[in-house]
Write a protein that holds these residues in place. Structure first.
Motif, PDB file in Angstrom:
ATOM      1  N   UNK A   1      20.880  42.641  91.041  1.00 49.87           N
ATOM      2  CA  UNK A   1      20.303  41.722  90.073  1.00 49.87           C
ATOM      3  C   UNK A   1      20.640  42.138  88.652  1.00 49.87           C
ATOM      4  N   UNK A   2      20.742  41.140  87.790  1.00 54.62           N
ATOM      5  CA  UNK A   2      20.871  41.368  86.357  1.00 54.62           C
ATOM      6  C   UNK A   2      20.260  40.169  85.634  1.00 54.62           C
ATOM      7  N   UNK A   3      19.939  40.339  84.357  1.00 55.98           N
ATOM      8  CA  UNK A   3      19.353  39.247  83.590  1.00 55.98           C
ATOM      9  C   UNK A   3      20.452  38.338  83.052  1.00 55.98           C
ATOM     10  N   UNK A   4      20.068  37.121  82.660  1.00 55.26           N
ATOM     11  CA  UNK A   4      21.045  36.188  82.106  1.00 55.26           C
ATOM     12  C   UNK A   4      21.708  36.760  80.856  1.00 55.26           C
ATOM     13  N   UNK A   5      20.950  37.280  79.855  1.00 51.82           N
ATOM     14  CA  UNK A   5      21.616  37.859  78.684  1.00 51.82           C
ATOM     15  C   UNK A   5      22.549  39.002  79.043  1.00 51.82           C
ATOM     16  N   UNK A   6      22.128  39.833  80.002  1.00 52.01           N
ATOM     17  CA  UNK A   6      22.966  40.967  80.407  1.00 52.01           C
ATOM     18  C   UNK A   6      24.257  40.483  81.043  1.00 52.01           C
ATOM     19  N   UNK A   7      24.185  39.451  81.871  1.00 52.56           N
ATOM     20  CA  UNK A   7      25.389  38.903  82.498  1.00 52.56           C
ATOM     21  C   UNK A   7      26.350  38.387  81.436  1.00 52.56           C
ATOM     22  N   UNK A   8      25.836  37.706  80.439  1.00 54.43           N
ATOM     23  CA  UNK A   8      26.705  37.153  79.393  1.00 54.43           C
ATOM     24  C   UNK A   8      27.279  38.250  78.501  1.00 54.43           C
ATOM     25  N   UNK A   9      26.500  39.296  78.281  1.00 54.90           N
ATOM     26  CA  UNK A   9      27.036  40.424  77.517  1.00 54.90           C
ATOM     27  C   UNK A   9      28.186  41.082  78.266  1.00 54.90           C
ATOM     28  N   UNK A  10      28.064  41.186  79.589  1.00 56.64           N
ATOM     29  CA  UNK A  10      29.159  41.722  80.409  1.00 56.64           C
ATOM     30  C   UNK A  10      30.401  40.851  80.262  1.00 56.64           C
ATOM     31  N   UNK A  11      30.211  39.540  80.276  1.00 55.64           N
ATOM     32  CA  UNK A  11      31.346  38.631  80.151  1.00 55.64           C
ATOM     33  C   UNK A  11      32.048  38.838  78.813  1.00 55.64           C
ATOM     34  N   UNK A  12      31.288  38.896  77.732  1.00 57.22           N
ATOM     35  CA  UNK A  12      31.883  39.085  76.408  1.00 57.22           C
ATOM     36  C   UNK A  12      32.542  40.461  76.295  1.00 57.22           C
ATOM     37  N   UNK A  13      31.887  41.487  76.859  1.00 54.67           N
ATOM     38  CA  UNK A  13      32.455  42.833  76.793  1.00 54.67           C
ATOM     39  C   UNK A  13      33.783  42.893  77.547  1.00 54.67           C
ATOM     40  N   UNK A  14      33.838  42.270  78.725  1.00 57.61           N
ATOM     41  CA  UNK A  14      35.073  42.259  79.504  1.00 57.61           C
ATOM     42  C   UNK A  14      36.175  41.516  78.759  1.00 57.61           C
ATOM     43  N   UNK A  15      35.816  40.405  78.126  1.00 54.61           N
ATOM     44  CA  UNK A  15      36.812  39.654  77.360  1.00 54.61           C
ATOM     45  C   UNK A  15      37.316  40.477  76.179  1.00 54.61           C
ATOM     46  N   UNK A  16      36.420  41.253  75.550  1.00 53.27           N
ATOM     47  CA  UNK A  16      36.819  42.071  74.401  1.00 53.27           C
ATOM     48  C   UNK A  16      37.745  43.211  74.822  1.00 53.27           C
ATOM     49  N   UNK A  17      37.526  43.753  76.037  1.00 51.02           N
ATOM     50  CA  UNK A  17      38.416  44.814  76.527  1.00 51.02           C
ATOM     51  C   UNK A  17      39.829  44.271  76.679  1.00 51.02           C
ATOM     52  N   UNK A  18      39.925  43.056  77.239  1.00 51.60           N
ATOM     53  CA  UNK A  18      41.152  42.280  77.150  1.00 51.60           C
ATOM     54  C   UNK A  18      42.317  42.697  78.011  1.00 51.60           C
ATOM     55  N   UNK A  19      42.102  43.443  79.088  1.00 53.10           N
ATOM     56  CA  UNK A  19      43.219  43.763  79.967  1.00 53.10           C
ATOM     57  C   UNK A  19      43.731  42.505  80.664  1.00 53.10           C
ATOM     58  N   UNK A  20      45.019  42.500  80.978  1.00 50.70           N
ATOM     59  CA  UNK A  20      45.613  41.339  81.622  1.00 50.70           C
ATOM     60  C   UNK A  20      45.421  41.417  83.132  1.00 50.70           C
ATOM     61  N   UNK A  21      45.087  40.291  83.746  1.00 50.38           N
ATOM     62  CA  UNK A  21      44.926  40.190  85.200  1.00 50.38           C
ATOM     63  C   UNK A  21      43.953  41.261  85.713  1.00 50.38           C
ATOM     64  N   UNK A  22      42.748  41.299  85.096  1.00 51.59           N
ATOM     65  CA  UNK A  22      41.769  42.321  85.436  1.00 51.59           C
ATOM     66  C   UNK A  22      40.544  41.694  86.085  1.00 51.59           C
TER      67      UNK A  22
END
Length: 635
Positions: free
Chosen positions: A483-504
């Motif tokens: 389980x995770x909270x809605x804000x936490x899930x969205x923060x993960x999404x933004x953090x992953x996008x900021x890391x920016x690896x290709x095909x990850x």
């Protein structure tokens, strides 16, 4: 009388307060001279007004004004206000000495008066302010004698602030603190005693006749919160908590608000804190497009993108009411944000091309999807059309439009899928990998487990069942979920996008999975009821497509840490792009014919690890993937 007091504390004309302070300066200056010369044999004739006194009042008054002494309210006078008076008095003395030196070389001013002046002035200015505050606080206590007797758990900074808020409201009467710090035992905060440890709450609540418990420990972790909540539950009294500071800062809670303990406060791990600097650096000034922008994840993504610097947000949503609601919220809360609303199905090539042309996004977050496991088991055609074929349409349009980053929101059910949802999401991941052959667009996949309080999830279902008096339905006593909270899930999404690896493929290190049975029991207790006594729990058996346990990574996916310590990156399994694209073409043709048999065959062929749970027993072992620290490599 009450209205007069309120005007004195808050709405009193500022000139009246200035006049009070200048009278105190005059009284201090003249009084010190009288005191000084009272010991002299032949004291000089002292005047109650002179050019010297006028200089003193002018110099000290200017310093008061510049020091900001009149920006505060007497009703809330505190130590910082007293310190401000100290500084203004000392600086005022320097200004007075300078003015008198220019006027008459300070020939008539005794040095004893100069030494005593700042000390006496601090007392004359500070005492009325503090006395007035004490009077107002005692008045609030007298007016709230019929108010709720409240026991506060936690005697730290949050508890200190809470006492002031409760007294100010008049609806609550603090009767004591509980805190585990032994050094605080027997001490008082604002006159309220620290009566014992938190584990003593049952006895102390009876002794103090408390009617409400308030947990004032916003910084404790979930494990400690579970202990405190369990202690509160033993009293049988209602209990509330103060919001965390991050919830106040982002607008989810109001300062001083008493709220019910939410189930997310009892998660078995600390919420993951993102690297906001990296996110703002990546997101700042950009244009983003969110599909499914009116859903639980899509709407929170829009809020966080707006909050952290996006210049333009395009909302693509098929539900007109959800689109209107989200657009209105963004325009209200972020008036400087450029908001573009597009109504339509993101799986329609014309709609997505139109939205991309309007928004010209630097990044697209693909949150539109069907996600209800039992429903999709009987709706294979719609699951594939929306979760797979629409994903291909959006991903291809992003590639053709030169969008920098495409982020697919996926699920842990895509790992060793045992249901249509998981298999369709796994195929959507493979679509992104096939698209990533051409590197003009970065294709990023983010997986996470169940999202608390998202539409159609187990938490709102349990909440409604508890509200109706039960029973609460749990599929199986052994079933677990991450389980995770809605804000936490969205923060993960933004953090992953900021890391920016290709095909990850990214996922959150979510700790231990949570037994759904325990989740149901905790929610019943949080509602002030007892599991099995006030609200029954019944076990209905696993629904179509459901597994006992979910996994985060496939056995063939090598995982490693990223720059963020709680975000893990899987090394994607290789796919043959031509085969994936050929499968998609077959699926489009079968979808047009509504041929579910052909769609099922194509899905099983494309995702060979797809094993429906009703066709094979779930392995007892290897249901939960562990992450040994020695095997994790940092990138």
């Amino acid at each position: 009388m009450m209205a007069w007091r309120d005007r004195l504390g808050a709405g009193l004309p500022r000139l009246a307060i200035v006049a009070h302070d200048l009278v105190m300066v005059w009284f201090c200056w003249v009084g010190l001279h009288v005191l000084r010369y009272s010991f002299a044999a032949n004291p000089p004739q002292l005047s109650l007004w002179s050019t010297e006194i006028a200089i003193v009042l002018a110099a000290q008054g200017l310093v008061f004004w510049q020091a900001g002494l009149y920006r505060g309210l007497w009703r809330f006078a505190s130590v910082p206000d007293l310190w401000n008076i100290v500084k203004a008095s000392v600086i005022g003395l320097v200004a007075i000495m300078l003015g008198l030196f220019i006027y008459n070389r300070m020939g008539q001013v005794p040095r004893a008066v100069l030494v005593a002046y700042p000390f006496a002035l601090v007392g004359l200015l500070g005492t009325p302010r503090l006395l007035y505050r004490a009077w107002k606080d005692s008045s609030s206590e007298r007016s709230g004698r019929g108010s709720v007797r409240t026991l506060i758990l936690g005697a730290g900074e949050a508890g200190d602030a809470l006492v002031r808020d409760l007294r100010r409201s008049g609806a609550y009467q603090p009767v004591g603190f509980l805190d585990d710090a032994a050094k605080l035992r027997g001490s008082k905060l604002h006159g309220v005693p620290v009566l014992g440890a938190i584990d003593d709450v049952v006895e102390i609540a009876k002794e103090t006749s408390a009617k409400l418990l308030v947990i004032a420990m916003p910084a404790i972790d979930a494990g400690e919160m579970q202990r405190v909540v369990a202690a509160c539950e033993r009293t049988g009294l209602p209990f509330r908590t103060v919001p965390r500071i991050e919830d106040v800062l982002v607008g989810r809670s109001l300062p001083g608000e008493l709220k019910e303990v939410a189930i997310e406060d009892l998660l078995g791990r600390k919420p993951v804190l993102p690297d906001w600097k990296a996110i703002r650096s990546w997101l700042g000034g950009r244009s983003v497009l969110v599909t499914g922008a009116g859903g639980s994840i899509g709407s929170e993504l829009c809020r966080q993108c707006a909050r952290h610097g996006a210049q333009r947000i395009a909302l693509l949503e098929i539900d007109e009411l959800a689109l209107m609601t989200m657009e209105a919220e963004l325009r209200r809360d972020f008036p400087n944000l450029e908001c573009v609303a597009v109504l339509g199905d993101c799986g329609d090539p014309a709609v997505i091309e139109h939205a991309l042309a309007l928004a010209e996004p630097d990044a697209l977050f693909h949150a539109a999807a069907y996600k209800q496991v039992p429903l999709l088991e009987a709706q294979l055609r719609e699951a594939i059309r929306n979760n797979v074929l629409a994903t291909e349409t959006v991903a291809a349009a992003c590639r053709d439009a030169g969008v920098g980053t495409f982020v697919l929101i996926s699920t842990d059910k895509a790992v060793d899928p045992g249901n249509v949802l998981g298999a369709s999401k796994r195929l959507a991941e493979m679509v992104c990998q096939a698209m990533a052959v051409r590197r003009s667009t970065h294709y990023v996949t983010v997986r996470f487990g169940n999202v608390l309080d998202s539409a159609g999830s187990v938490v709102p279902l349990f909440r409604e069942q508890i509200r109706a008096g039960g029973p609460v339905t749990v599929t199986d006593a052994e079933v677990t979920r991450y389980f995770m909270t809605i804000p936490e899930a969205c923060q993960l999404i933004l953090q992953a996008a900021a890391i920016g690896s290709h095909e990850a493929i990214y996922t959150l290190d979510m700790g231990e999975p949570v037994p759904i049975r325990l989740l149901a029991e905790q929610m019943i207790r949080l509602a002030g009821k007892q599991p099995g006594k006030d609200v029954a729990i019944i076990y209905t058996g696993l629904r179509p497509g459901e597994k006992l346990h979910e996994t985060l990574f496939h056995a063939d996916e090598r995982y490693r840490q990223t720059a963020h310590p709680k975000i893990l990156q899987a090394e994607a399994r290789s796919v043959v792009a031509e085969q994936v694209l050929a499968t998609l073409q077959n699926m489009r043709e079968a979808s047009a014919r509504y041929d579910q048999q052909a769609l099922s065959s194509a899905l099983r062929q494309a995702v060979p690890e797809f094993m429906p749970v009703d066709e094979a027993a779930e392995p007892a072992a290897a249901t939960i993937v562990r992450f040994p620290a020695r095997d994790i490599r940092r990138i």
